[in-house]
Design an enzyme around this catalytic site. Structure first.
Site, PDB file in Angstrom:
ATOM      1  N   LYS A  40     -12.754   1.212 -27.830  1.00  0.00           N
ATOM      2  CA  LYS A  40     -13.731   0.293 -27.227  1.00  0.00           C
ATOM      3  C   LYS A  40     -13.020  -1.023 -26.929  1.00  0.00           C
ATOM      4  O   LYS A  40     -12.772  -1.830 -27.810  1.00  0.00           O
ATOM      5  CB  LYS A  40     -14.888   0.063 -28.215  1.00  0.00           C
ATOM      6  N   CYS A  61      -3.819 -14.229 -32.540  1.00  0.00           N
ATOM      7  CA  CYS A  61      -4.323 -14.236 -33.917  1.00  0.00           C
ATOM      8  C   CYS A  61      -3.326 -14.874 -34.865  1.00  0.00           C
ATOM      9  O   CYS A  61      -3.715 -15.510 -35.838  1.00  0.00           O
ATOM     10  CB  CYS A  61      -4.622 -12.815 -34.350  1.00  0.00           C
ATOM     11  N   GLU A  95      -7.691  -5.932 -38.553  1.00  0.00           N
ATOM     12  CA  GLU A  95      -6.719  -6.959 -38.157  1.00  0.00           C
ATOM     13  C   GLU A  95      -7.540  -8.129 -37.647  1.00  0.00           C
ATOM     14  O   GLU A  95      -8.099  -8.066 -36.557  1.00  0.00           O
ATOM     15  CB  GLU A  95      -5.809  -6.436 -37.043  1.00  0.00           C
ATOM     16  N   GLU A 150     -10.224 -21.188 -37.021  1.00  0.00           N
ATOM     17  CA  GLU A 150      -9.406 -20.629 -35.943  1.00  0.00           C
ATOM     18  C   GLU A 150      -9.976 -21.104 -34.613  1.00  0.00           C
ATOM     19  O   GLU A 150     -11.143 -20.850 -34.308  1.00  0.00           O
ATOM     20  CB  GLU A 150      -9.443 -19.100 -36.016  1.00  0.00           C
TER      21      GLU A 150
HETATM   22  P1  NAD Z   1     -14.692 -10.321 -31.672  1.00  0.00           P
HETATM   23  O1  NAD Z   1     -14.689  -9.991 -33.119  1.00  0.00           O
HETATM   24  O2  NAD Z   1     -15.806 -11.113 -31.140  1.00  0.00           O
HETATM   25  O3  NAD Z   1     -14.642  -9.001 -30.812  1.00  0.00           O
HETATM   26  C1  NAD Z   1     -13.638  -8.044 -31.011  1.00  0.00           C
HETATM   27  C2  NAD Z   1     -14.158  -6.717 -30.535  1.00  0.00           C
HETATM   28  O4  NAD Z   1     -15.219  -6.308 -31.375  1.00  0.00           O
HETATM   29  C3  NAD Z   1     -14.716  -6.720 -29.131  1.00  0.00           C
HETATM   30  O5  NAD Z   1     -14.378  -5.503 -28.524  1.00  0.00           O
HETATM   31  C4  NAD Z   1     -16.211  -6.791 -29.363  1.00  0.00           C
HETATM   32  O6  NAD Z   1     -16.963  -6.236 -28.321  1.00  0.00           O
HETATM   33  C5  NAD Z   1     -16.358  -5.976 -30.617  1.00  0.00           C
HETATM   34  N1  NAD Z   1     -17.526  -6.281 -31.433  1.00  0.00           N
HETATM   35  C6  NAD Z   1     -18.254  -7.416 -31.482  1.00  0.00           C
HETATM   36  N2  NAD Z   1     -19.244  -7.282 -32.389  1.00  0.00           N
HETATM   37  C7  NAD Z   1     -19.130  -6.063 -32.936  1.00  0.00           C
HETATM   38  C8  NAD Z   1     -19.822  -5.359 -33.938  1.00  0.00           C
HETATM   39  N3  NAD Z   1     -20.850  -5.889 -34.573  1.00  0.00           N
HETATM   40  N4  NAD Z   1     -19.413  -4.124 -34.257  1.00  0.00           N
HETATM   41  C9  NAD Z   1     -18.377  -3.574 -33.659  1.00  0.00           C
HETATM   42  N5  NAD Z   1     -17.680  -4.179 -32.687  1.00  0.00           N
HETATM   43  C10 NAD Z   1     -18.037  -5.424 -32.338  1.00  0.00           C
HETATM   44  O7  NAD Z   1     -13.303 -11.008 -31.423  1.00  0.00           O
HETATM   45  P2  NAD Z   1     -12.714 -11.515 -30.045  1.00  0.00           P
HETATM   46  O8  NAD Z   1     -13.337 -12.811 -29.745  1.00  0.00           O
HETATM   47  O9  NAD Z   1     -12.767 -10.461 -29.009  1.00  0.00           O
HETATM   48  O10 NAD Z   1     -11.174 -11.673 -30.434  1.00  0.00           O
HETATM   49  C11 NAD Z   1     -10.695 -12.777 -31.030  1.00  0.00           C
HETATM   50  C12 NAD Z   1     -10.476 -12.547 -32.498  1.00  0.00           C
HETATM   51  O11 NAD Z   1      -9.599 -11.429 -32.707  1.00  0.00           O
HETATM   52  C13 NAD Z   1      -9.792 -13.698 -33.143  1.00  0.00           C
HETATM   53  O12 NAD Z   1     -10.393 -14.011 -34.350  1.00  0.00           O
HETATM   54  C14 NAD Z   1      -8.377 -13.180 -33.382  1.00  0.00           C
HETATM   55  O13 NAD Z   1      -7.702 -13.811 -34.407  1.00  0.00           O
HETATM   56  C15 NAD Z   1      -8.604 -11.743 -33.637  1.00  0.00           C
HETATM   57  N6  NAD Z   1      -7.396 -10.968 -33.415  1.00  0.00           N
HETATM   58  C16 NAD Z   1      -6.721 -10.477 -34.492  1.00  0.00           C
HETATM   59  C17 NAD Z   1      -5.543  -9.763 -34.326  1.00  0.00           C
HETATM   60  C18 NAD Z   1      -4.791  -9.226 -35.507  1.00  0.00           C
HETATM   61  O14 NAD Z   1      -3.937  -8.378 -35.308  1.00  0.00           O
HETATM   62  N7  NAD Z   1      -5.071  -9.664 -36.698  1.00  0.00           N
HETATM   63  C19 NAD Z   1      -5.058  -9.531 -33.049  1.00  0.00           C
HETATM   64  C20 NAD Z   1      -5.766 -10.048 -31.953  1.00  0.00           C
HETATM   65  C21 NAD Z   1      -6.946 -10.755 -32.160  1.00  0.00           C
END
Ligand code: NAD
Length: 850
Positions: A243, A351, A317, A448
């Site tokens: 997804k 991240c 992650e 963050e």
């Molecule tokens: P997000 O958590 O809002 O969304 C991430 C994904 O989860 C999206 O595909 C979203 O549609 C989905 N999602 C949202 N709510 C959900 C739920 N309740 N159940 C299942 N899926 C759901 O994050 P974002 O804004 O897309 O990404 C930014 C974040 O990702 C930052 O906090 C960043 O640090 C983190 N990140 C971490 C890593 C790592 O390897 N640790 C890598 C990249 C990004």
């Protein structure tokens, strides 16, 4: 940042009409004006990629609409222009995708030997490389990141992940999850619980896949995150439902197309687009065995709760708030580069971004001053411009979040500074921003921001640096800058972070495990450790998760020479590249086109050469011309004869190419191959005879000795005839080079495979690189470039239909090219005319006397 390029490529406003940046002076110091000179725009072509108006979901190997027909737009954040409508997957679609993944797992992918799975992953990796430019442009359009980053980081790393994990697929027993090595992988939260690390299985246990993996990824590295998820899951024998994030679905959908192109069995990879609700439906689906999530800590926590008690394995992650620690003995210029890379790479949407700069007090002023100077040189603007350093913020929502946190930083008392900078009016933009005077309690030091915003804090002692660095609920990464090796190790021992970069930052490699401590999540992606998240140990002796039967619909097992039944094997698929200057580059366009056989079945994707490739081929042919024509005629004949020997060794493959391409019977194909080899031999005998046939002693008046010798014309472009694919090619190419010319061949568009096989033969022969260059692609695109090229001396248009030659002849007139075209009965014995058509006659006079 010069700002001059700020709205380049943004057509929405007139030049010079730009919105002022929210820049604030840092401690009253003068802002740098940036360098007096600037780069010319270098925009990447958007035409490389064709974006459909609508995209469906990818389930069971097919694209189709959502069950309820819902869609959402995905937009270009640099312009706010809609790019496409994308399906929203609902519960029924999640059911369908999970069922497809389950079937694929049970019937095909789970039982498949690792060596076979590996070959599919290699194929995907290769196709990603071949279509790299397309992916890079699409990623920059949908995400807003600079093309330099998508081109040089995201896409190559994504391909590298598939390559890396492909190699593991048949070596899992050595990966330390259990089996031969007996070395358990420990890490994360340890143990074989739901945190996904099958630690310490040891001898007597062998690894097995988990089943269906539900994988949810964020928008900051859309393709790369997809690769991080898919490659290890597939290598270990799991099937996937991916997804992508709602603001960046397009490269995941293109990757789905690549899976089709690679022939991946239906259902092994499924892609469901949609927002959080789709992600949630996937996470909560009872048919999913494993959840891999990358995203915010907040959602990660929610998922962790949802999965609790279900027995599903989970890796998370999540976010970070990394400290980048600079000691007083650090090389300042290098450290400044590391700081910039740490927080401004990908607009800070990283991240592991080094969003907290911890700098030793004694060098703080120097470091901040150098940092400001450096920031003044960054360019913000059109993501498709190859000079751009800072692209667009991915969404309005993210921009609002960054603005709110930056405002909080000011309100709490930190000093805010940005270089002079013009922001385009349309799209989502935020200037690189530095906060000084930050206290640990400020929100900008704790939360963050996920944007190009750096908070600067200071420390006096190493102990204080460690304490401040670790003063966060996160623990993903950290940076250390110091000349002192022992201090690096001392710091690395104490920093609570999954990745510590010493005197570097933001380095990634498929072989290197990545993941967090504490609220940054658990589990590792990358490296040998990344396999553990997708494997469980099983008792030794049980070879796969499923009985070792052939997949349904697979070909019956072959009999090995030893008599034991072998599972049907998947062929290693060949990559069809161009042949230029003796090597095999990919098309500079990043494009390929499907080649089908006489029965309409797909045979291969051949590279689709661009105008630039054609020019490169001409340059290579020119560079080789002196060496080839300068060799003795005898030597050239020997080299060509050796090619005939090599052709004979490949006869079976040539026959197969022709059978498939032209729909010939096996006997007719063999006959054609034999005729082609014989023709090559015939021309190989010519180089040391042409002068005797075409040269002359001329009886001129007066006391002169006068003689004429034939000389090669130079660089000859040849458009090969479509059929007979091999014999026609040899009949037009061999005379050109036998006469001492170098050649740029436009392979038959419909049947290019014999040209590619011939190129492979030439590459292993003594024919110098560049003497023959082979371009596959569309003759209608390539022939005009060659006909008009000022460094091509002659062109053979035999392969162009008679009606299409006129315009090319007109183009050829530009440098008075020799043009030759003759429709022939290819089965008839050749004569020397094709060689003579590409020779010049040189006449020499010399007085005779005593
Ligand atoms: P997000 O958590 O809002 O969304 C991430 C994904 O989860 C999206 O595909 C979203 O549609 C989905 N999602 C949202 N709510 C959900 C739920 N309740 N159940 C299942 N899926 C759901 O994050 P974002 O804004 O897309 O990404 C930014 C974040 O990702 C930052 O906090 C960043 O640090 C983190 N990140 C971490 C890593 C790592 O390897 N640790 C890598 C990249 C990004």
């Amino acid at each position: 940042m010069t700002g001059k390029r700020a709205n380049r490529g943004q057509s929405a406003r007139p030049p010079g009409d730009v919105a002022p940046a929210q820049s604030t002076d840092l401690a009253g110091a003068p802002l740098s004006a940036g360098p007096a000179w600037d780069y010319a725009p270098a925009p990447e072509s958007r035409d490389i990629v064709s974006i459909a108006a609508e995209y469906g979901l990818f389930t069971g190997g097919e694209f189709g609409p959502a069950a309820d027909g819902r869609q959402f737009p995905t937009i270009n954040p640099a312009t706010e222009e809609p790019l496409a409508l994308v399906a929203v997957a609902g519960p029924a679609d999640v059911d369908r995708a999970v069922a497809a993944a389950r079937h694929a797992y049970e019937d095909v992918w789970g039982p498949m030997p690792g060596a076979e799975r590996a070959k599919y992953l290699y194929r995907i990796a290769r196709i990603l490389q071949e279509r790299a430019r397309e992916f890079a442009v699409l990623e920059s359009l949908d995400n807003g990141k600079p093309i330099r980053e998508s081109r040089d980081v995201d896409v190559p790393l994504a391909a590298a992940h598939f390559f890396y994990y492909a190699g593991w697929a048949d070596k899992l027993e050595y990966a330390g999850i259990g089996g031969a090595s007996g070395v358990g992988v420990t890490g994360g939260n340890g143990g074989a619980g739901r945190t996904g690390v099958a630690g310490g299985a040891g001898r007597g246990m062998a690894p097995r896949p988990l089943g269906v993996a539900g994988q949810v990824i964020p928008w900051n590295f859309p393709l790369l995150m997809a690769a991080w998820k898919l490659a290890p899951a597939l290598a270990t024998g799991n099937t996937c439902v991916l997804k992508p994030a709602e603001t960046t679905p397009l490269t995941a959908l293109l990757l789905a197309e690549v899976c089709q192109q690679a022939g991946l069995p239906p259902g092994v990879v499924n892609v469901l687009t949609g927002a959080g609700r789709t992600g949630s439906a996937l996470v909560n689906h009872p048919g999913v065995d494993k959840i891999a999530f990358t995203g915010s800590t907040e959602v990660g926590k929610e998922i962790s709760r949802a999965v609790a008690g279900t027995g599903k394995r989970l890796t998370l992650e999540l976010g970070g708030k990394a400290a980048n620690v600079v000691f007083d003995d650090a090389p300042v210029d290098q450290a400044v580069e590391g700081i910039v890379n740490g927080i401004f790479f990908n607009q800070g949407h990283v991240c592991c971004a080094g969003s907290r700069l911890l700098v030793q007090e004694s060098v703080a002023d120097t470091v901040v001053e150098r940092l400001r100077d450096r920031l003044a040189t960054l360019r913000l603007g059109d993501p498709l411009d190859k000079n751009t350093d800072i692209g667009a913020i991915n969404s309005r929502e993210q921009l609002d979040k960054i603005n709110a946190l930056a405002a909080a930083g000011q309100a709490e008392g930190a000093q805010r500074w940005s270089p002079p900078c013009q922001l385009p009016e349309r799209g989502y933009w935020f200037p690189p921003t530095v906060f000084t005077g930050v206290s640990q309690s400020y929100r900008i030091a704790r939360e963050e921001i996920f944007g190009p915003v750096l908070s600067v804090l200071t420390f006096r002692t190493p102990e204080e640096a460690v304490a401040k660095a670790n003063n966060t609920p996160y623990g993903l990464s950290a940076g250390v800058w110091t000349e002192k090796g022992s201090r690096i190790l001392w710091m690395a021992q104490r920093l609570r972070a999954g990745v510590v970069w010493a005197n570097t930052y933001n380095r990634f490699d498929p072989a290197s495990p990545f993941g967090g401590y504490r609220e940054s999540g658990f589990g590792r992606e990358g490296g040998r450790h990344g396999l553990a998240a997708y494997l469980a140990a099983r008792p030794a002796g049980q070879q796969t998760a499923q009985p070792e039967t052939a997949p349904a619909g697979a070909a019956p097992p072959d009999q090995s020479p030893l008599g034991a039944a072998q599972p049907a094997r998947l062929g290693v698929r060949k990559t069809y590249k161009l042949f230029i200057g003796g090597s095999f580059p990919r098309s500079e366009s990043g494009r390929s086109y499907p080649v089908t056989g006489a029965d309409g079945a797909l045979l291969a994707h051949a590279a689709r050469a661009s105008r630039k490739d054609a020019r490169d081929a001409v340059a290579a042919a020119r560079a080789a011309a002196g060496k080839w024509s300068g060799a003795t005629a005898y030597n050239r004949g020997q080299v060509l004869y050796r090619v005939a020997e090599l052709l004979e060794g490949r006869a079976a493959q040539f026959a197969c190419d022709s059978v498939n391409a032209e729909g010939l019977s096996a006997a007719a194909a063999q006959q054609q191959v034999a005729a082609a080899i014989d023709r090559w031999v015939w021309y190989a005998g010519w180089p040391d005879k042409i002068a005797q046939v075409a040269g002359a002693a001329n009886p001129v008046a007066g006391p002169y000795f006068n003689f004429s010798v034939p000389e090669p014309t130079g660089v000859v472009a040849v458009v090969a005839p479509a059929r007979p694919s091999l014999l026609g090619l040899v009949s037009v190419l061999a005379p050109v080079i036998a006469a001492g010319n170098t050649a740029v061949v436009v392979a038959s568009e419909a049947h290019p495979l014999p040209s590619i096989t011939l190129a492979e033969v030439l590459a292993t022969s003594d024919v110098p690189g560049g003497v023959v260059n082979v371009l596959t692609g569309f003759a209608a695109e390539l022939a005009p470039v060659l006909a008009g090229h000022m460094d091509v001396n002659a062109i053979d248009l035999t392969g162009v239909a008679a009606g299409g030659r006129g315009e090319l002849e007109r183009l050829a007139a530009g440098n008075v090219k020799r043009v030759f075209a003759a429709d022939e009965d290819w089965a008839a014995p050749p004569g020397p005319r094709r060689m003579l058509a590409f020779t010049e006659t040189k006449t020499v006079w010399h007085p005779v006397g005593i």
